[in-house]
Design a protein around this motif. Structure first.
Motif, PDB file in Angstrom:
ATOM      1  N   LEU A 149       0.607   1.226  -7.838  1.00 55.20           N
ATOM      2  CA  LEU A 149      -0.291   2.029  -7.011  1.00 55.20           C
ATOM      3  C   LEU A 149      -0.073   3.506  -7.326  1.00 55.20           C
ATOM      4  O   LEU A 149       0.905   4.094  -6.887  1.00 55.20           O
ATOM      5  N   LEU A 161       5.315   3.493  -6.688  1.00 58.75           N
ATOM      6  CA  LEU A 161       5.670   2.134  -6.290  1.00 58.75           C
ATOM      7  C   LEU A 161       4.623   1.158  -6.790  1.00 58.75           C
ATOM      8  O   LEU A 161       3.445   1.486  -6.846  1.00 58.75           O
ATOM      9  N   TRP A 162       5.088  -0.026  -7.082  1.00 59.27           N
ATOM     10  CA  TRP A 162       4.211  -1.084  -7.597  1.00 59.27           C
ATOM     11  C   TRP A 162       3.363  -0.503  -8.729  1.00 59.27           C
ATOM     12  O   TRP A 162       3.885   0.234  -9.547  1.00 59.27           O
ATOM     13  N   PHE A 179       0.835  -1.207   0.000  1.00 61.11           N
ATOM     14  CA  PHE A 179       0.000   0.000   0.000  1.00 61.11           C
ATOM     15  C   PHE A 179       0.862   1.246   0.000  1.00 61.11           C
ATOM     16  O   PHE A 179       2.041   1.196   0.363  1.00 61.11           O
ATOM     17  N   ILE A 180       0.294   2.345  -0.451  1.00 65.11           N
ATOM     18  CA  ILE A 180       0.971   3.640  -0.312  1.00 65.11           C
ATOM     19  C   ILE A 180       0.192   4.484   0.693  1.00 65.11           C
ATOM     20  O   ILE A 180      -1.007   4.289   0.887  1.00 65.11           O
ATOM     21  N   ALA A 227       5.309   4.123   1.923  1.00 56.87           N
ATOM     22  CA  ALA A 227       4.949   2.881   1.237  1.00 56.87           C
ATOM     23  C   ALA A 227       5.004   1.770   2.263  1.00 56.87           C
ATOM     24  O   ALA A 227       5.915   1.736   3.093  1.00 56.87           O
ATOM     25  N   GLY A 228       4.023   0.873   2.213  1.00 54.34           N
ATOM     26  CA  GLY A 228       3.966  -0.161   3.231  1.00 54.34           C
ATOM     27  C   GLY A 228       3.832  -1.558   2.664  1.00 54.34           C
ATOM     28  O   GLY A 228       3.338  -1.746   1.547  1.00 54.34           O
ATOM     29  N   MET A 229       4.310  -2.514   3.445  1.00 53.81           N
ATOM     30  CA  MET A 229       4.217  -3.917   3.072  1.00 53.81           C
ATOM     31  C   MET A 229       3.617  -4.672   4.249  1.00 53.81           C
ATOM     32  O   MET A 229       4.165  -4.647   5.347  1.00 53.81           O
TER      33      MET A 229
END
Lengths: 631, 301
Positions: free
Chosen positions: B169, B166-167, A410-411, A423-425
């Motif tokens: 997203l 990122l990704w 997710f951001i 930014a997250g994991m």
């Protein structure tokens, strides 16, 4: 003059079944990273005559290689960085061989650019980590490797560059490889390939070097062409985050999106993760005709056999293997903006196709990217990494990042500036939320309010210290009490003697201060009480959190607007004097910011009316909104 | 998706995802349609993204009034064939001032008729997102361009103030007046574009194919005299040469190349043997070093 046309064989090769490899390169300018990419482009004939002419001109102007062409200048794009001789952002390069096409994310290696490296790594399957053969494994090598591991990269090439400068010695190379393997063992890489090379001279980049006869492994390009990074995305459980509901007419209702993982076929039973509703896939619709199956990475449109309520943000899966659904989870977070992360503050997070409000409820520890040590922390700054717990405003469907890079990432978006803040994991869901069930009480808020012949609300006075908030709030309460209304007054100073005596005045503590007050005020509202709150509450985002705690129309923001000069002149407690003398750190209006409300329910200009008149205006506002009866 | 190689399938799916994301998240998007091969591919992807519905946004062409006549014909035919809304915007102020590539030079012409014209159109219709067909492999300064490129309320582009991506997203949030330029073909190369055009049988402007055309040689470039507005130098006589164009723009600013490539297969074969980049034919890039970066800061697409 016409160039000779290539042979039919070459043409066939160019359109043959080719796969795509995305990789990133990590290292600093000193390691020769730009030179290495320039070499790959040059050797794979991706540099054209006109670019070469520009390069020769540039090499004389900016180059560091004397008379020779400086290949690094092929890839150092923006004027600003060419002049500074550094790479300041993620750049993407493209090249192709007969076997594969490549997308290279070129990321800078300096400490302050952790953010850029994470960005480049998020879409890469492989990392080329550059090491200067003279220097060996450095702190920055460890940092790069950790970030790659964090972002889920499982394939690493250790490019030991400048091997010419250690006289092509095998023992120097072996020592570096061994040191690296020892360090990287806990990082979970599936495969590490070490290659000795010289980007400047081209040894072992695209062509085998006779100066390195002891190296039995592949050249860099051979390895990149052959390495198998095929993730098992297709065999993982099916996930389709719905991106767009396609309704061209009443007879067609399609759910469009890009499949995150797994495979789907017509006839499959599917379930909507949030609602638990099920149906079967009727068709997989594309402009080229219906498909018999679709897999991870395909952008498709599904129609279902039944009318099921599905919206953008829903996740479709097979019933036997569903994603987690929760409003709380543990995650690793990389912070990407200057404005610090404050636990308790309201942000937005975007996960797959869903955007929801969220707060970090606890910051468990920071991770030092150089030593991997865990450090205690209360806030998080730019380029820092932490393990956190997150609570979202609505339940989300997700998977752990280790299982699924698409539905586990997710951001974080800053609600004030709209910047991408982090930014997250996701590590795992938290069960806490599902195990504590609310106790439903038989006497509810409406009943309690009716008994008091009023509608409860939070009346929130915000403004600078000495603006007159508490004086006005106090008088409002006197007037309401005289009319028989049930009230409570929460005041900044008083709360800090008790409930919040453990909190100071840093940004993080101010956020927590307001959060606790908001929760207390909410309990009073549940009790049917008109709750007057008088707090400086300098940040828009925290005031919004309190607003979001209660129902529509139950939060009235009163902006007590007094010019700073008037507050300083008034200064009943002598605080401004001390703050201006530098004796009080983090003093709002002096050494700490105040964000005025953008759309308050009421603004009181203290320079234009008496306290009596201002208090009457507040009471009037309560009447107008039907919270109290007119007299 | 049938005849495509793995890597083209992947690029196609990613572009469709980007196009759908914009339609989902923005209030009033528009697709900039510049008639060239990249625009043709982008439009084709938009048709696929929303099938069986039509793309939920209009096309916008900023017409500098100096495009090749065949481009304008192709533009109008395409909009009609696909049944799409096409908005054509001309900077009338520039026309009144007599700005042209012939009278004003490439720099002023591009600034007024293209950059300012684009800003006028975006402001006039209040578009908050605009698709463009630019690719990162076109020019060095584009290599760091985001897929979602943030522009201030004045259409300014600040290379240091772009959002990390990122990704897949994309942060689509903007304040009133701010906008996003979106480049769904960011990761495509020129070769990818042609191979996709071939595999998907996408119509393109005939100017890409070799044919006898009247050209004059100026500053080493072959300029086609598309109409009488291009004045001839004393003694200059247009000669018929077998040429084609690798990129399309305003005809006095677009150099042709000698070529026999009369089919898509020929074009791909020629490109594989080519030793110059496609932008070589564009006279506006070579004005000065870093010129593309400068134009982008000012709001050029």
């Amino acid at each position: 003059m016409h160039a000779p046309l290539p042979s039919a064989v070459a043409l066939a090769e160019s359109v043959a079944e080719k796969s795509l490899l995305r990789f990133l390169t990590c290292g600093s300018v000193d390691d020769g990273k730009s030179t290495l990419i320039g070499r790959l482009l040059y050797d794979t004939k991706l540099v054209f005559d006109d670019q070469l002419a520009a390069l020769e001109k540039d090499s004389r102007k900016h180059g560091t290689t004397g008379e020779a062409i400086d290949l690094a200048l092929l890839v150092d794009g923006l004027e600003a960085e060419r002049e500074q001789g550094i790479t300041i952002d993620v750049a993407y390069r493209y090249f192709a061989t007969a076997k594969r096409t490549f997308i290279v994310a070129d990321t800078p290696g300096h400490e302050q650019y952790t953010r850029n490296m994470a960005t480049g790594a998020s879409n890469a399957d492989l990392a080329v980590i550059l090491i200067d053969a003279r220097k060996g494994v450095l702190t920055q090598t460890k940092r790069h490797s950790f970030i790659c591991s964090l972002l889920g990269i499982r394939h690493v090439v250790l490019a030991v560059n400048k091997i010419d400068l250690v006289d092509y010695r095998e023992d120097a190379f072996d020592a570096i490889e061994q040191a690296y393997r020892a360090f990287a063992a806990p990082l979970g890489f599936r495969e590490i390939t070490a290659i000795p090379l010289s980007a400047r001279d081209g040894d072992n980049v695209t062509t085998r070097s006779d100066r390195l006869p002891w190296h039995k492994g592949p050249t860099l390009l051979e390895h990149l062409e052959a390495v198998d990074v095929e993730s098992d995305a297709t065999s993982k459980p099916f996930r389709l985050p719905v991106q767009w509901v396609n309704r061209p007419n009443l007879d067609f209702r399609g759910f469009a999106g890009t499949i995150s993982s797994g495979t789907v076929r017509p006839g499959d039973e599917i379930v909507v993760a949030g609602s638990g509703k099920t149906s079967r896939v009727a068709r997989i619709v594309t402009m080229d005709g219906d498909l018999a199956s679709a897999s991870a990475g395909d952008s498709v449109t599904l129609t279902l056999e039944d009318e099921v309520d599905i919206a953008r943000g829903d996740v479709l899966s097979h019933p036997a293997d569903r994603p987690e659904v929760s409003n709380q989870f543990a995650a690793r977070l990389i912070w990407m903006q200057d404005e610090r992360l404050l636990p308790g503050r309201s942000y937005l997070i975007k996960l797959a196709t869903r955007t929801v409000p969220a707060t970090v409820t606890s910051l468990k520890h920071k991770i030092d990217v150089n030593s991997l040590d865990h450090l205690a922390a209360r806030t998080l700054g730019l380029n820092e990494i932490a393990e956190v717990n997150v609570e979202t405003g609505a339940a989300l469907a997700f998977d752990p990042y280790a299982d699924n890079r698409e539905t586990g990432a997710f951001i974080v978006i800053d609600r004030e500036t709209n910047a991408t803040a982090g930014a997250g994991m996701i590590l795992h869901g938290l069960r806490r939320a599902t195990n504590i069930h609310r106790q439903a009480s038989s006497v509810d808020k409406a009943t309690r309010a009716r008994l008091k012949r009023q509608k409860p609300a939070i009346v929130w006075f915000t403004g600078l210290s000495a603006s007159g908030k508490s004086t006005i709030a106090n008088l409002v309460e006197v007037k309401l009490a005289a009319r028989g209304q049930h009230t409570m007054l929460l005041d900044g100073d008083n709360v800090r003697f008790g409930l919040n005596k453990d909190l100071g005045f840093t940004d993080a503590d101010r956020v927590e201060n307001v959060r606790r007050i908001g929760e207390v005020a909410k309990l009073f509202v549940d009790a049917g009480v008109i709750t007057l709150c008088s707090f400086i509450s300098p940040f828009e985002s925290e005031r919004r959190i309190v607003r979001d705690l209660v129902g529509d129309g139950e939060f009235l923001e009163i902006f007590v607007d007094a010019p700073l000069s008037a507050c300083i002149a008034r200064d009943p407690k002598g605080l401004y004097k001390r703050a201006l003398a530098g004796e009080i750190p983090n003093f709002t209006g002096v050494s700490s910011p105040y964000e005025p409300p953008k759309a308050p329910e009421l603004t009181l200009l203290t320079t234009e009316a008496s306290v009596e008149e201002l208090a009457d205006r507040v009471v009037e506002a309560l009447e107008q909104r039907g919270l109290i009866e007119r007299v | 998706m049938s005849g495509l190689s793995t890597h083209l399938k992947r690029l196609e799916a990613e572009s469709i995802q980007i196009i759908r994301e914009v339609a989902s998240e923005f209030r009033n998007p528009v697709m900039l349609y510049s008639i060239g091969k990249d625009s043709s591919v982008m439009l084709h992807l938009a048709m696929k993204a929303f099938y069986p519905a039509k793309p939920p946004f209009p096309l916008l062409h900023v017409d500098t009034t100096w495009k090749f006549r065949e481009m304008i014909e192709f533009r109008d035919e395409t909009a009609k064939r696909l049944g799409l809304d096409l908005i054509v915007h001309i900077n009338e102020d520039g026309v009144r001032r007599g700005v042209s590539p012939v009278a004003s030079g490439s720099n002023v012409h591009t600034q007024v008729m293209k950059t300012e014209g684009l800003r006028q159109a975006l402001d006039k219709y209040g578009f908050d997102a605009a698709f463009g067909g630019a690719r990162r492999d076109e020019e060095k300064s584009r290599a760091k361009e985001r897929v979602f490129s943030f522009r201030t309320a004045n259409h300014g582009w600040d290379p240091r103030n772009q959002r990390p991506e990122l990704w897949r997203l994309y942060n689509t949030r903007v304040k009133p007046g701010e906008s996003i330029r979106v480049f769904p073909l960011s990761n495509w190369t020129e070769l990818d574009v042609w191979q996709y055009v071939l595999a998907e049988e996408i119509p393109v402007v005939p100017l890409y194919f070799a044919k006898e055309r009247p050209v004059v040689r100026r500053d080493g470039a072959l300029i086609m005299r598309d109409d009488e507005r291009l004045p001839l130098h004393p003694g200059e006589v247009p000669e018929l040469r077998r040429v084609r164009f690798r990129t399309l723009g305003c005809y006095p600013l677009t150099g042709a190349i000698d070529s026999d490539a009369a089919s898509l297969e020929d074009i791909i074969a020629e490109m594989l043997a080519s030793t110059t980049s496609e932008r070589q034919g564009r006279l506006i890039d070579s004005d000065e070093a870093g010129s593309m970066e400068k134009k982008k800061r000012e709001g050029y697409f």
